[in-house]
Every structure is written in C-alpha cells, then in structure tokens.
Motif scaffolding. Structure first.
Motif, PDB file in Angstrom:
ATOM      1  N   ILE A 235      -8.684   0.053  -2.126  1.00 40.88           N
ATOM      2  CA  ILE A 235      -8.540   1.337  -2.118  1.00 40.88           C
ATOM      3  C   ILE A 235      -7.483   2.119  -1.996  1.00 40.88           C
ATOM      4  CG2 ILE A 235     -11.123   1.650  -0.841  1.00 40.88           C
ATOM      5  CD1 ILE A 235      -9.602   1.911   1.638  1.00 40.88           C
ATOM      6  N   GLN A 236      -7.384   3.540  -2.493  1.00 40.18           N
ATOM      7  CA  GLN A 236      -6.108   4.225  -2.422  1.00 40.18           C
ATOM      8  C   GLN A 236      -6.445   5.762  -2.133  1.00 40.18           C
ATOM      9  OE1 GLN A 236      -2.734   3.442  -2.441  1.00 40.18           O
ATOM     10  NE2 GLN A 236      -2.653   5.760  -1.752  1.00 40.18           N
ATOM     11  N   PHE A 237      -5.868   6.360  -1.139  1.00 35.65           N
ATOM     12  CA  PHE A 237      -6.279   7.716  -0.607  1.00 35.65           C
ATOM     13  C   PHE A 237      -5.460   8.583  -1.631  1.00 35.65           C
ATOM     14  CE2 PHE A 237      -7.826   5.441   3.097  1.00 35.65           C
ATOM     15  CZ  PHE A 237      -8.836   5.965   3.216  1.00 35.65           C
ATOM     16  N   TYR A 238      -6.018   9.982  -1.856  1.00 31.20           N
ATOM     17  CA  TYR A 238      -5.164  10.624  -2.652  1.00 31.20           C
ATOM     18  C   TYR A 238      -5.809  11.918  -2.297  1.00 31.20           C
ATOM     19  CZ  TYR A 238      -9.335  10.781  -5.697  1.00 31.20           C
ATOM     20  OH  TYR A 238     -10.583  11.011  -6.147  1.00 31.20           O
ATOM     21  N   ASP A 239      -5.025  13.043  -2.843  1.00 31.33           N
ATOM     22  CA  ASP A 239      -5.196  14.398  -2.548  1.00 31.33           C
ATOM     23  C   ASP A 239      -5.930  14.794  -3.968  1.00 31.33           C
ATOM     24  OD1 ASP A 239      -4.567  14.799   0.070  1.00 31.33           O
ATOM     25  OD2 ASP A 239      -2.528  15.441  -0.583  1.00 31.33           O
TER      26      ASP A 239
ATOM     27  N   ASN B 284       0.696  -1.197   0.030  1.00 33.57           N
ATOM     28  CA  ASN B 284       0.093  -0.085   0.016  1.00 33.57           C
ATOM     29  C   ASN B 284       0.805   1.085   0.004  1.00 33.57           C
ATOM     30  OD1 ASN B 284      -2.933  -0.021   0.017  1.00 33.57           O
ATOM     31  ND2 ASN B 284      -2.439  -1.777   1.461  1.00 33.57           N
ATOM     32  N   LEU B 285       0.225   2.266  -0.366  1.00 36.75           N
ATOM     33  CA  LEU B 285       0.950   3.791  -0.547  1.00 36.75           C
ATOM     34  C   LEU B 285       0.131   4.643   0.249  1.00 36.75           C
ATOM     35  CD1 LEU B 285       1.302   4.153  -4.386  1.00 36.75           C
ATOM     36  CD2 LEU B 285       3.110   3.629  -2.693  1.00 36.75           C
ATOM     37  N   LYS B 286       0.822   5.405   1.109  1.00 35.80           N
ATOM     38  CA  LYS B 286       0.347   6.726   1.823  1.00 35.80           C
ATOM     39  C   LYS B 286      -0.727   7.380   0.778  1.00 35.80           C
ATOM     40  CE  LYS B 286       3.685   6.300   5.376  1.00 35.80           C
ATOM     41  NZ  LYS B 286       4.773   7.073   6.143  1.00 35.80           N
ATOM     42  N   THR B 287      -1.190   8.504   1.527  1.00 35.89           N
ATOM     43  CA  THR B 287      -1.618   9.510   0.530  1.00 35.89           C
ATOM     44  C   THR B 287      -1.158   9.791  -0.837  1.00 35.89           C
ATOM     45  OG1 THR B 287      -2.890  10.031   2.335  1.00 35.89           O
ATOM     46  CG2 THR B 287      -3.409  11.425   0.392  1.00 35.89           C
ATOM     47  N   VAL B 288      -1.702   9.690  -1.890  1.00 38.32           N
ATOM     48  CA  VAL B 288      -0.912   9.727  -3.222  1.00 38.32           C
ATOM     49  C   VAL B 288      -1.163  11.357  -3.534  1.00 38.32           C
ATOM     50  CG1 VAL B 288      -0.988   9.407  -5.757  1.00 38.32           C
ATOM     51  CG2 VAL B 288      -0.978   7.462  -3.913  1.00 38.32           C
ATOM     52  N   ARG B 289      -0.027  12.063  -3.973  1.00 43.73           N
ATOM     53  CA  ARG B 289      -0.354  13.346  -4.593  1.00 43.73           C
ATOM     54  C   ARG B 289       0.018  13.519  -6.008  1.00 43.73           C
ATOM     55  NH1 ARG B 289       1.421  18.344  -1.173  1.00 43.73           N
ATOM     56  NH2 ARG B 289       0.040  19.296  -2.500  1.00 43.73           N
ATOM     57  N   LEU B 290      -0.767  14.086  -6.793  1.00 39.21           N
ATOM     58  CA  LEU B 290      -0.100  14.332  -8.200  1.00 39.21           C
ATOM     59  C   LEU B 290       1.180  14.891  -8.201  1.00 39.21           C
ATOM     60  CD1 LEU B 290      -3.265  15.619  -9.897  1.00 39.21           C
ATOM     61  CD2 LEU B 290      -2.223  13.383 -10.346  1.00 39.21           C
ATOM     62  N   PRO B 291       2.131  14.347  -9.295  1.00 37.23           N
ATOM     63  CA  PRO B 291       3.364  15.162  -9.447  1.00 37.23           C
ATOM     64  C   PRO B 291       3.236  16.648  -9.585  1.00 37.23           C
ATOM     65  CG  PRO B 291       3.206  13.115 -10.760  1.00 37.23           C
ATOM     66  CD  PRO B 291       1.991  13.101 -10.107  1.00 37.23           C
ATOM     67  N   GLU B 292       3.969  17.533  -8.874  1.00 36.70           N
ATOM     68  CA  GLU B 292       3.527  18.573  -9.013  1.00 36.70           C
ATOM     69  C   GLU B 292       3.780  19.334 -10.299  1.00 36.70           C
ATOM     70  OE1 GLU B 292       5.686  23.083  -7.116  1.00 36.70           O
ATOM     71  OE2 GLU B 292       6.290  21.028  -6.361  1.00 36.70           O
ATOM     72  N   PRO B 293       4.872  18.877 -11.387  1.00 35.23           N
ATOM     73  CA  PRO B 293       4.457  19.385 -12.704  1.00 35.23           C
ATOM     74  C   PRO B 293       2.939  19.084 -13.295  1.00 35.23           C
ATOM     75  CG  PRO B 293       6.478  18.477 -12.550  1.00 35.23           C
ATOM     76  CD  PRO B 293       5.776  18.008 -11.039  1.00 35.23           C
TER      77      PRO B 293
ATOM     78  N   GLN C 265      -7.893  21.544  -0.897  1.00 40.25           N
ATOM     79  CA  GLN C 265      -7.600  20.241  -1.597  1.00 40.25           C
ATOM     80  C   GLN C 265      -7.942  19.215  -0.560  1.00 40.25           C
ATOM     81  OE1 GLN C 265      -3.562  19.487  -2.049  1.00 40.25           O
ATOM     82  NE2 GLN C 265      -3.936  18.665  -4.322  1.00 40.25           N
ATOM     83  N   GLU C 266      -8.978  18.338  -1.015  1.00 38.92           N
ATOM     84  CA  GLU C 266      -9.577  17.354  -0.297  1.00 38.92           C
ATOM     85  C   GLU C 266      -8.894  15.881  -0.219  1.00 38.92           C
ATOM     86  OE1 GLU C 266     -13.679  17.251  -1.113  1.00 38.92           O
ATOM     87  OE2 GLU C 266     -14.056  19.234  -0.506  1.00 38.92           O
TER      88      GLU C 266
END
Length: 472
Positions: free
Chosen positions: A365-369, A62-71, A377-378
């Motif tokens: 399930i995978q949590f993400y921003d 599992n991964l922690k909360t995923v965020r889109l790459p900034e670019p 940002q939810e």
C-alpha cells in the motif's frame, strides 16, 4: 531443632571449595557476553545499519504520503476544468471500481478443460435419467447444456478503447493513485542502488505519462531521454498536454519526452530503465503478455519495473512475467547477462503466497493525496503489486554475512514488548515472526518497530522458537 552455627574453619573450607567454581561460572558468563557483544552488535551496526538511526535503517523503502508534482496537478486540473465533463467525480469513481474489479480473460486451454469436465458431468446425469434417448440426441442435449453453463460462468472481459473522453475520466480516476504506486516502486531502486542514475526510460503503456513524472521526480534532469509508448493516440495527446502544463507548449516541464504508438523495432536498442505500469493487464491473452514481456526484457539495460493492481489477477500476471524471464525461454538472446529478482521478492523460488491456500495476493500500500476535483483533498491509499528485475554486471544479493533480508508482506503489529511481522524470507518461506529484544537483539527489535508493510528487515539466525510458519 537445634541449629549449629558455622565456625570460621567451616566457612573457610566452604569458600575454598566453592569459590573457584563460582568464579569460573562468572568468568564464563562474562566471556560469552563479551563475545556476543563483540560479534553480533558490531555486525548489525556495520553491515546493516551503516551508521543510520533505526527509523532510517537501510531496509526502509516506504514513502510518506505522496503528492502529485505541483506542475502535474495544476495541468490536470486545468485540462479537466476546460473539458467540463458532467458528473466527473461520480463517473471517475465508477471507472476506478471497474478497473480494480477487472480480471484476466479465460484462456482457450482453460475453457476446453472446463468444457470437458462439464461434458463428463452432464453425460453421467443424462445417462441415468434418459436411458432411452439416442446417442445423437444425447450428444446435442449435453452440448447445449455445456455451452449454456460456459456462457453463464465464464468471465467476459470488456476491451477498453481509450479515446479522449475515457482518457479524461481516467485522469480523474487514476492519475494520483497510479503515480503513487509507480513512484513507490521506482523509489526501491533509488534507495537501494543509489549509484544507479538512468540515462534513458522506456514506458510501455504510458497512458497519462505517470512513469515519466515519477522518474523525473527521483532523478530529475539527469534522466535525459523518455520514450512513452501507448497504442492510444488520444492518451498520448493528453499526456503531452500534461507535460506542457495543460497545453502544448514549447517549454515543457520535462524535456526530451517522445511519444510513440508502437515499441521501437530494433532489439539492440536498450534503455536503462523499462517500465510497464497497469498495462500488462490490458492485454487479452497469456501469449500476448508473454510476447510483450520478452520484448521489454530485451530492451532492458539495467532494470525492468512492472506494476499492476494489488489483486489476485494483478499479482499472478507479475508472477507469469517473473517465471518467463527467469526461465529465459527466448529463442534469440541478445544480452547474456543473467536476470535477477531485485524486488519485492528476496528469493527466486516459487512465490509462497501462490502455494498456500487460500491464495492471497502479494501486494503493498502507498498513501497519497487525491487529485482535488472538489475543494477538499482526501488522503487515500493505493494497493498495488510490483516486480523489479535487474540486469546488472554486479549481482545485487540480499544475503549478507550473519543475516538475510526479508520482506514485510503485511501490516506490522506493534505490541508492548514484541513486534508481530509477516515476512517473506530468503528461503522462500512465508513466516510469522514475533520480534523481541531478548531473542533478536535490540537493533533488530528497534528496526522492526520502525518498519512498515513493504520494507525490508534483517533476519538474524536466531532460535526457531520465535518463528512459526503460518497461512496468512
């Protein structure tokens, strides 16, 4: 009552009779304990933990909360802001709800079978109520009723045409969630096969290019070639803008990305990593899906990764693909290496979640921003199903000496002295297991407490009184 005191002779006699027996029992206990510690504990440490702490045991994928790459996030916000779509947030949410609720179109064979059953039902009713009606009139009445019933009860699937406008809505609705699901699926390969470094990627139904971004996040510049295939030219243009930082630039964030509207023709051209995320469900019929699946498998050199919504239909589409590839029904075979299920299944038997009633999809399930369309940002969760099939020279098995690997297929419930786990086991059974330190050992208990839905967990061959089959 008179009590007689034990004499020295009596005590000596008693000790002489019982002491060897007591010593024997103690020695046997110590021997069993020593043997247990010298086999089970080192086995766990050496073969499973591999020196890692329990919270980072090898089964954790599992991964922690995923965020889109900034670019990517900056580029997406730039494109959406310039487009100035009215009511973007609300319309994006409606599109997301619509995509989640979509189902497969009914197959012609299913419609014929349903029509046959309805015809038999109405024939019996009409004969009982209209005995004086002629055969032709009766046949016409029944046909009319059957067609009316089919129109009312058959799911009518809407075909989506991804033009520029719908592509922008899709970016707002699904960019972050789709990226999170694909990254989580690919991370399974990166975690469990750390020697694998893909040189080339084929992304079928690439859409916004989430597969390319997720692959680049894991393997970086070591991945040298990306081929993104999407039938929509507008989606390809939008994906190219995102890779270029919001505009078509000479210096894109990810190098060597090629966009196509059709799959490469030659069956001999293979890619180390082949991906199809949320694209099989866009195909209308089973035959279309099977043709694409066989084509993608022919083009797979190492891993084929399929991702769909975590619904019943999404899961069943993946099981169709799984069965088609494992059965090997291709007319011409260009690669003789045998397919093997890499994840999430720990076996190649029929999915137990399809057998048990009511049918519950195998999803994760995978949590993400979310994409910050507003000021806030939810944190959201993506529920998805996935399938990874490998074509490798070395058979990657989840069976080890002394234990088998099982997949956690539901939320882990941590209690004061036990951990309640739902596991899909290597024997093809879905089991509810109460993991305790007493029955399963401290290592497995600690691993279970540090695991989450979707992780792998070692199942040591313990007594059956702690395991019970259950309909989830």
């Amino acid at each position: 009552m008179e009590r007689r005191m034990m004499s020295c002779e009596d005590s000596d006699w008693l000790l002489s009779q019982t002491f060897p027996e007591v010593i024997g029992r103690v020695m046997n206990t110590l021997l069993v304990t020593s043997t247990h510690q010298s086999t089970v504990e080192p086995l766990i440490q050496a073969n499973f933990l591999k020196g890692s702490p329990h919270r980072k045991h090898p089964g954790v994928t599992n991964l922690k909360t995923v965020r889109l790459p900034e670019p990517l996030q900056d580029a997406a916000l730039s494109v959406l802001q310039r487009a100035e779509v009215k009511g973007l947030t609300e319309r994006a949410q409606k599109l997301a709800n619509f995509l989640w609720s979509r189902k497969r179109a009914a197959e012609p064979s299913q419609l014929r079978e349903k029509a046959r059953l309805l015809e038999r039902k109405y024939l019996d009713e009409e004969r009982d109520s209209h005995k004086d009606v002629g055969d032709r009139q009766l046949e016409a009445r029944i046909k009319k009723k059957v067609l009316s019933e089919l129109r009312q009860t058959t799911y009518h699937r809407t075909v989506l045409r991804y033009d520029k406008h719908l592509g922008l809505l899709y970016a707002a609705a699904r960019l972050a969630g789709g990226y999170a699901a694909v990254l989580r699926a690919l991370n399974e390969i990166k975690t469990r096969d750390n020697l694998f470094v893909p040189y080339s990627l084929l992304d079928f139904g690439s859409g916004l290019g989430s597969g390319a971004w997720a692959s680049h996040s894991l393997w970086g510049d070591r991945l040298k070639e990306y081929v993104c295939v999407d039938s929509s030219g507008d989606m390809n243009t939008l994906a190219e803008q995102l890779i270029g930082g919001g505009e078509k630039m000479d210096n894109p964030v990810i190098k060597q990305v090629h966009f196509r509207q059709f799959l490469p023709v030659s069956p001999k051209v293979q890619f180390d990593l082949v991906l199809a995320a949320f694209s099989l469900s866009e195909l209308s019929t089973l035959n279309e899906r099977l043709n694409v699946i066989h084509t993608l498998w022919r083009k797979t050199n190492a891993y084929l990764v399929l991702v769909e919504n975590g619904t019943k239909d999404g899961h069943q589409i993946l099981m169709e693909a799984r069965n088609a590839i494992l059965k090997g029904e291709e007319e011409v075979i260009h690669d003789m290496r045998r397919p093997a299920v890499f994840a999430p299944c720990t076996h190649e038997l029929t999915c137990p979640k399809l057998i048990k009633q009511p049918v519950v999809p195998c999803n994760f399930i995978q949590f993400y921003d979310s994409l910050p369309l507003s000021r806030s940002q939810e944190r959201q969760q993506e529920k998805f199903s996935y399938l990874i099939i490998s074509r490798s020279n070395e058979e990657k098995t989840l069976q080890n000496e002394g234990f088998d690997m099982s997949r956690l297929t539901a939320q882990v419930r941590r209690r004061p002295r036990h951990v309640q786990c739902q596991l899909c086991c290597s024997d093809g059974e879905l089991k509810q297991v109460a993991v305790t330190a007493r029955h399963h050992g401290k290592d497995m208990y600690s691993c279970a407490r540090n695991s989450a839905w979707g992780d792998l967990l070692p199942m040591f061959h313990e007594d059956d009184d702690t395991i019970m089959n259950e309909n989830p």
